[in-house]
Design a protein around this motif. Structure first.
Motif: not given
Length: 92
Positions: A16, A38, A80, A84, A87
């Protein structure tokens, strides 16, 4: 990907970054089928050729695939994790 005790927890699924600035990785956990976590950049102790060592235990990572509700606090975590999540969904 290894936790702070050296136990293998999975493989790096995606790096990332925003604007060329590294912000962490998405980890696909073992054993398969696993789930996605993550690891924020400040939870990573070392990046080596054959693996990444975390500075935290695996259970301290944020579970991206469990929920879309994240507690943001003052860490800026929600944007964030949203990136994630987005994606991951684009790959399904």
């Amino acid at each position: 990907m290894y936790d702070r005790d050296g136990r293998r927890i999975g493989v790096v699924e995606h790096v990332m970054a925003v604007g060329g600035i590294f912000e962490g990785v998405i980890v696909h956990t073992h054993p398969l089928p696993g789930h996605h976590l993550h690891a924020h950049a400040d939870q990573i102790a070392e990046i080596r050729e054959r693996g990444i060592l975390l500075s935290v235990a695996a259970d301290e990572l944020d579970d991206v695939s469990a929920s879309r509700r994240w507690a943001d606090g003052d860490r800026g975590l929600e944007p964030r994790l949203r990136r994630a999540w987005d994606w991951l969904n684009s790959k399904l």
